[in-house]
Design an enzyme around this catalytic site. Structure first.
Site, PDB file in Angstrom:
ATOM      1  CE1 TYR A 187      -3.132  -2.993   0.307  1.00  0.00           C
ATOM      2  CE2 TYR A 187      -3.444  -2.510   2.910  1.00  0.00           C
ATOM      3  CZ  TYR A 187      -3.466  -3.122   1.578  1.00  0.00           C
ATOM      4  OH  TYR A 187      -4.311  -4.235   1.518  1.00  0.00           O
ATOM      5  CG  HIS A 232      -1.078  -8.952   0.102  1.00  0.00           C
ATOM      6  ND1 HIS A 232      -0.935  -7.601   0.192  1.00  0.00           N
ATOM      7  CD2 HIS A 232      -2.317  -8.801  -0.186  1.00  0.00           C
ATOM      8  CE1 HIS A 232      -1.804  -6.639  -0.101  1.00  0.00           C
ATOM      9  NE2 HIS A 232      -2.869  -7.633  -0.229  1.00  0.00           N
TER      10      HIS A 232
END
Length: 343
Positions: A60, A127
């Site tokens: 992010y 992830h």
């Protein structure tokens, strides 16, 4: 504001707020990054309201969201939260790639600890799955990081049932993160039952359909050019027209319940069980308050059935991600461990 209850996530002892806070949109993918001071105020407000389960990732930004969280956790806030971050998505020549090799796992963990400015990550997720190597190889390194005290609990995101089983056999998985909402229900067939059989907690990301279940097609009116939602198949014109029907029907039911559509959609996720924690993201305090309000919304079995009929298999058109992402965000299985050992 209603008190946010606590739930046990998985079987290893992690306890979190029954609703978490997805922090991605503060820094990345949903338009320009928001001002740090505003987002830190929002995080502090969430924690004071009892939403203590914070979700970020090294991708992010990349990296800027973890740095933001690191700033927000200063001054005694760290002790009040359960912090989840993720590794495993990299950009190679502008293309996304999943990585899970041991050296990368360790380097990613050390880098996240530094950016977050903490000694230990509460919940560390893979992830996306690196399908080039056996999941056991990645898990072996994560197990070492647990033994060294760098992470407390291990999670996995967007994985197949078989991968979850194999990972869990190496070291207990505490949580599986997956997309689950009224417009993303494919996980109910195989993934959710597998998690429940193994005693693994379920963390539902995008429980509001990336904002669609909050505002319907109006969502598309104010998106900036660098907002990834502009390119998501479900929100493209031809699919959006069809998907508006789902939003309209949820809106009508919300009006009867005297709540917002987002509260109704979130309440549906909350009613899936005490092993499920949705992590809606927001950048506005009023939206966070509204999301917390969903915890006190009670749905009868008849209302749950009505919502499930509205959100039936043919209710939504379009993939969850663009085709090039879907190819990377694969939930296909990894090679067998025997093939790796033979090398």
């Amino acid at each position: 504001m209603a008190t946010v209850k606590r739930i046990k996530l998985g079987s290893q002892g992690l306890e979190v707020s029954a609703q978490g806070l997805g922090c991605m949109g503060m820094s990345a993918f949903y338009g320009p990054p928001k001002p740090d001071q505003d987002m830190i105020a929002l995080i502090h407000h969430a924690v004071n309201a009892g939403v203590t389960f914070l979700d970020t990732s090294d991708i992010y930004g990349p990296h800027t969201n973890e740095i933001l969280l690191g700033k927000a956790l200063k001054g005694g806030t760290r002790e009040k939260v359960e912090l989840a971050t993720k590794f495993g998505v990299t950009f190679v020549d502008g293309k996304r790639e999943a990585r899970g090799d041991p050296a990368y796992v360790r380097a990613a963990c050390e880098a996240s600890l530094k950016r977050l400015d903490i000694d230990c990550i509460d919940l560390y997720y893979q992830h996306r799955i690196d399908t080039r190597l056996p999941i056991e190889v990645t898990m072996g390194e994560l197990k070492k990081l647990v033994e060294e005290g760098k992470i407390k609990y291990i999670g996995i995101s967007e994985a197949s049932a078989s991968t979850i089983r194999r990972a869990h056999a190496v070291h207990p998985i505490t949580a599986v993160q997956l997309e689950w909402s009224l417009w993303a229900r494919d996980v109910e067939e195989e993934i959710i039952p597998t998690c429940r059989e193994l005693g693994i907690g379920i963390v539902a990301y995008s429980p509001l359909g990336r904002g669609f279940l909050s505002s319907g097609s109006k969502l598309m009116e104010n998106l900036s050019n660098d907002d990834v939602r502009k390119f998501q198949p479900r929100l493209q014109a031809e699919n959006l027209e069809h998907n508006k029907i789902l939003f309209q029907r949820v809106s009508e039911m919300a009006a009867r319940k005297q709540c917002t559509t987002s509260q109704l959609a979130l309440a549906w996720v909350h009613h899936q069980g005490n092993d499920v924690c949705p992590i809606p993201g927001t950048t506005k305090i009023e939206n966070l308050n509204q999301n917390v309000g969903a915890l006190s919304l009670k749905l009868t079995p008849e209302e749950m059935a009505e919502l499930e009929a509205i959100a039936s298999a043919d209710a939504v058109k379009g993939d969850r991600y663009p085709s090039d992402h879907m190819a990377t965000w694969t939930t296909s299985d990894t090679p067998p461990l025997s093939s790796w050992k033979a090398k």
